[in-house]
Motif scaffolding. Structure first.
Motif, PDB file in Angstrom:
ATOM      1  N   ARG A   1       0.838  -1.202   0.000  1.00  0.00           N
ATOM      2  CA  ARG A   1       0.000   0.000   0.000  1.00  0.00           C
ATOM      3  C   ARG A   1       0.874   1.254   0.000  1.00  0.00           C
ATOM      4  O   ARG A   1       0.666   2.180  -0.793  1.00  0.00           O
ATOM      5  CB  ARG A   1      -0.893  -0.005   1.255  1.00  0.00           C
ATOM      6  N   ASP A   2       1.863   1.273   0.880  1.00  0.00           N
ATOM      7  CA  ASP A   2       2.700   2.469   0.999  1.00  0.00           C
ATOM      8  C   ASP A   2       3.509   2.728  -0.270  1.00  0.00           C
ATOM      9  O   ASP A   2       3.652   3.871  -0.697  1.00  0.00           O
ATOM     10  CB  ASP A   2       3.606   2.355   2.231  1.00  0.00           C
ATOM     11  N   VAL A   3       3.995   1.641  -0.869  1.00  0.00           N
ATOM     12  CA  VAL A   3       4.747   1.799  -2.127  1.00  0.00           C
ATOM     13  C   VAL A   3       3.814   2.376  -3.204  1.00  0.00           C
ATOM     14  O   VAL A   3       4.180   3.290  -3.953  1.00  0.00           O
ATOM     15  CB  VAL A   3       5.324   0.432  -2.598  1.00  0.00           C
ATOM     16  N   VAL A   4       2.588   1.850  -3.262  1.00  0.00           N
ATOM     17  CA  VAL A   4       1.648   2.334  -4.289  1.00  0.00           C
ATOM     18  C   VAL A   4       1.306   3.803  -4.039  1.00  0.00           C
ATOM     19  O   VAL A   4       1.286   4.622  -4.974  1.00  0.00           O
ATOM     20  CB  VAL A   4       0.369   1.455  -4.319  1.00  0.00           C
ATOM     21  N   PHE A   5       1.079   4.188  -2.783  1.00  0.00           N
ATOM     22  CA  PHE A   5       0.770   5.599  -2.491  1.00  0.00           C
ATOM     23  C   PHE A   5       1.922   6.513  -2.921  1.00  0.00           C
ATOM     24  O   PHE A   5       1.708   7.569  -3.494  1.00  0.00           O
ATOM     25  CB  PHE A   5       0.505   5.808  -1.001  1.00  0.00           C
ATOM     26  N   ARG A   6       3.137   6.082  -2.621  1.00  0.00           N
ATOM     27  CA  ARG A   6       4.290   6.917  -3.008  1.00  0.00           C
ATOM     28  C   ARG A   6       4.404   7.003  -4.526  1.00  0.00           C
ATOM     29  O   ARG A   6       4.699   8.055  -5.078  1.00  0.00           O
ATOM     30  CB  ARG A   6       5.586   6.338  -2.429  1.00  0.00           C
ATOM     31  N   THR A   7       4.153   5.877  -5.184  1.00  0.00           N
ATOM     32  CA  THR A   7       4.284   5.857  -6.649  1.00  0.00           C
ATOM     33  C   THR A   7       3.223   6.763  -7.291  1.00  0.00           C
ATOM     34  O   THR A   7       3.522   7.531  -8.216  1.00  0.00           O
ATOM     35  CB  THR A   7       4.129   4.402  -7.166  1.00  0.00           C
ATOM     36  N   ILE A   8       2.005   6.689  -6.792  1.00  0.00           N
ATOM     37  CA  ILE A   8       0.947   7.541  -7.367  1.00  0.00           C
ATOM     38  C   ILE A   8       1.303   9.009  -7.139  1.00  0.00           C
ATOM     39  O   ILE A   8       1.168   9.854  -8.039  1.00  0.00           O
ATOM     40  CB  ILE A   8      -0.438   7.204  -6.754  1.00  0.00           C
ATOM     41  N   ALA A   9       1.793   9.338  -5.931  1.00  0.00           N
ATOM     42  CA  ALA A   9       2.162  10.733  -5.642  1.00  0.00           C
ATOM     43  C   ALA A   9       3.241  11.200  -6.616  1.00  0.00           C
ATOM     44  O   ALA A   9       3.170  12.312  -7.167  1.00  0.00           O
ATOM     45  CB  ALA A   9       2.634  10.857  -4.195  1.00  0.00           C
ATOM     46  N   LYS A  10       4.223  10.350  -6.873  1.00  0.00           N
ATOM     47  CA  LYS A  10       5.308  10.732  -7.796  1.00  0.00           C
ATOM     48  C   LYS A  10       4.762  10.925  -9.204  1.00  0.00           C
ATOM     49  O   LYS A  10       5.125  11.885  -9.887  1.00  0.00           O
ATOM     50  CB  LYS A  10       6.401   9.654  -7.792  1.00  0.00           C
ATOM     51  N   LEU A  11       3.886  10.023  -9.625  1.00  0.00           N
ATOM     52  CA  LEU A  11       3.309  10.140 -10.972  1.00  0.00           C
ATOM     53  C   LEU A  11       2.557  11.458 -11.134  1.00  0.00           C
ATOM     54  O   LEU A  11       2.481  12.012 -12.232  1.00  0.00           O
ATOM     55  CB  LEU A  11       2.317   8.992 -11.234  1.00  0.00           C
ATOM     56  N   LEU A  12       2.002  11.943 -10.035  1.00  0.00           N
ATOM     57  CA  LEU A  12       1.212  13.186 -10.093  1.00  0.00           C
ATOM     58  C   LEU A  12       2.059  14.422  -9.763  1.00  0.00           C
ATOM     59  O   LEU A  12       1.508  15.517  -9.602  1.00  0.00           O
ATOM     60  CB  LEU A  12       0.033  13.087  -9.107  1.00  0.00           C
ATOM     61  N   ASP A  13       3.369  14.209  -9.626  1.00  0.00           N
ATOM     62  CA  ASP A  13       4.259  15.324  -9.273  1.00  0.00           C
ATOM     63  C   ASP A  13       3.928  15.956  -7.932  1.00  0.00           C
ATOM     64  O   ASP A  13       4.096  17.160  -7.738  1.00  0.00           O
ATOM     65  CB  ASP A  13       4.212  16.430 -10.347  1.00  0.00           C
ATOM     66  N   LEU A  14       3.436  15.138  -7.021  1.00  0.00           N
ATOM     67  CA  LEU A  14       3.184  15.622  -5.654  1.00  0.00           C
ATOM     68  C   LEU A  14       4.360  15.185  -4.794  1.00  0.00           C
ATOM     69  O   LEU A  14       5.147  14.319  -5.189  1.00  0.00           O
ATOM     70  CB  LEU A  14       1.896  15.001  -5.102  1.00  0.00           C
TER      71      LEU A  14
ATOM     72  N   GLU B   1       6.315  13.049  -2.444  1.00  0.00           N
ATOM     73  CA  GLU B   1       6.220  11.587  -2.401  1.00  0.00           C
ATOM     74  C   GLU B   1       5.341  11.069  -1.255  1.00  0.00           C
ATOM     75  O   GLU B   1       4.650  10.063  -1.379  1.00  0.00           O
ATOM     76  CB  GLU B   1       7.637  11.024  -2.260  1.00  0.00           C
ATOM     77  N   ASP B   2       5.365  11.777  -0.131  1.00  0.00           N
ATOM     78  CA  ASP B   2       4.604  11.317   1.033  1.00  0.00           C
ATOM     79  C   ASP B   2       3.239  11.986   1.154  1.00  0.00           C
ATOM     80  O   ASP B   2       2.594  11.891   2.198  1.00  0.00           O
ATOM     81  CB  ASP B   2       5.412  11.562   2.312  1.00  0.00           C
ATOM     82  N   TYR B   3       2.809  12.685   0.110  1.00  0.00           N
ATOM     83  CA  TYR B   3       1.552  13.435   0.231  1.00  0.00           C
ATOM     84  C   TYR B   3       0.412  12.547   0.748  1.00  0.00           C
ATOM     85  O   TYR B   3      -0.254  12.885   1.718  1.00  0.00           O
ATOM     86  CB  TYR B   3       1.140  14.087  -1.109  1.00  0.00           C
ATOM     87  N   PHE B   4       0.170  11.407   0.104  1.00  0.00           N
ATOM     88  CA  PHE B   4      -0.987  10.594   0.497  1.00  0.00           C
ATOM     89  C   PHE B   4      -0.766   9.950   1.871  1.00  0.00           C
ATOM     90  O   PHE B   4      -1.686   9.889   2.685  1.00  0.00           O
ATOM     91  CB  PHE B   4      -1.303   9.533  -0.562  1.00  0.00           C
TER      92      PHE B   4
END
Ligand SMILES: O=C(O)CCC(=O)C(=O)O
Ligand SMILES: [Fe+2]
Length: 253
Positions: free
Chosen positions: A93-106, A108-111
């Motif tokens: 879960r944490d890896v996916v949250f970080r990856t989505i944040a990076k993809l969105l240019d947020l 990394e720990d936003y979510f």
């Protein structure tokens, strides 16, 4: 993964009376049920149709709210296997949250920063018996998952999961050792709809039983949900308002 699936299969293969020891019915003559435990989902609306499955729903997060009285004691390994499995899905879960944040240019720990240590996680073991009339009944009716993220372990041999896009249903293939990661409604809101929470369903199979295990990560009811400010500008206005998860039923509490 094999150990988790065989523990689940062993649980569902038991006689009904044994499974009822983990029942989700409240002791009032079976009129009411709670979220946790073995049984069927509550029918909220008569028109929605029933789903052809049994399920065992157990809270895995937060750790101090695990209710072991609802956890199967057969097979004996069930508890340890699930504890290990849930600790691994949490890391995914944490890896996916970080990856989505990076993809969105947020950041990394936003979510991850939006989450609290009270956020619930549930394991839902689904058992779909063979169904003599797959043309008449669905294994699980169309829905989107309400929380943040679902990590779904699908049956290695028997397909059935379908995802809807533009009014058409597409099969998700059954594949050994694969996990399907499903973005859920609260994440769609935080992503301002850039990533969508898909509507999905399960069709039944006339010959074969099917098992799956969904681990749902959601938010505490008090969490205020809103599109990430970093995704908004004049050209990309918010598509969703700001509200508490519990006010829209987007939490499991
Ligand atoms: O059994 C499946 O593949 C899907 C289950 C599902 O969508 C759910 O439990 O929410
Ligand atoms: Fe689902």
């Amino acid at each position: 993964m094999d150990a988790m699936m065989s523990a689940s299969r062993e649980f569902f293969r038991q006689p009904s009376g044994e499974k009822q020891k983990c029942s989700n019915l409240i002791d009032d003559g079976g009129k009411h049920s709670e979220v946790e435990g073995y049984g069927n989902d509550k029918v909220v609306n008569q028109d929605e149709g029933l789903s052809w499955n049994d399920r065992l729903h157990l809270r895995v997060e937060p750790e101090d709210e695990r209710n072991f009285t609802k956890w199967p004691t057969h097979p004996e390994s069930f508890r340890d296997v699930l504890l290990e499995y849930a600790s691994r899905t949490k890391r995914i879960r944490d890896v996916v949250f970080r990856t989505i944040a990076k993809l969105l240019d947020l950041d990394e720990d936003y979510f991850l920063n939006q989450m609290s240590n009270k956020d619930p996680g549930f394991a839902r073991f689904n058992y779909y018996p063979p169904c003599p009339r797959p043309d008449l009944v669905l294994g699980m009716r169309p829905h989107s998952d309400a929380g943040l993220l679902t990590i779904l372990f699908v049956d290695r041999d028997v397909g059935g999961l379908q995802v809807e896009r533009d009014g058409k249903w597409y099969n998700v293939p059954a594949k050994p050792y694969s996990l399907v990661i499903n973005l859920a409604d609260c994440m769609e809101i935080m992503c301002n709809g850039i990533f969508r929470s898909p509507v999905h369903r399960v069709v039944t199979n006339a010959e074969k039983e099917r098992l799956s295990l969904a681990v749902f990560y959601a938010v505490d009811g008090e969490t205020v949900l809103e599109p990430a400010p970093g995704l908004l500008d004049d050209e990309r206005p918010p598509r969703y308002g700001k509200f508490k998860a519990k006010d829209f039923g987007l939490s499991f509490d």
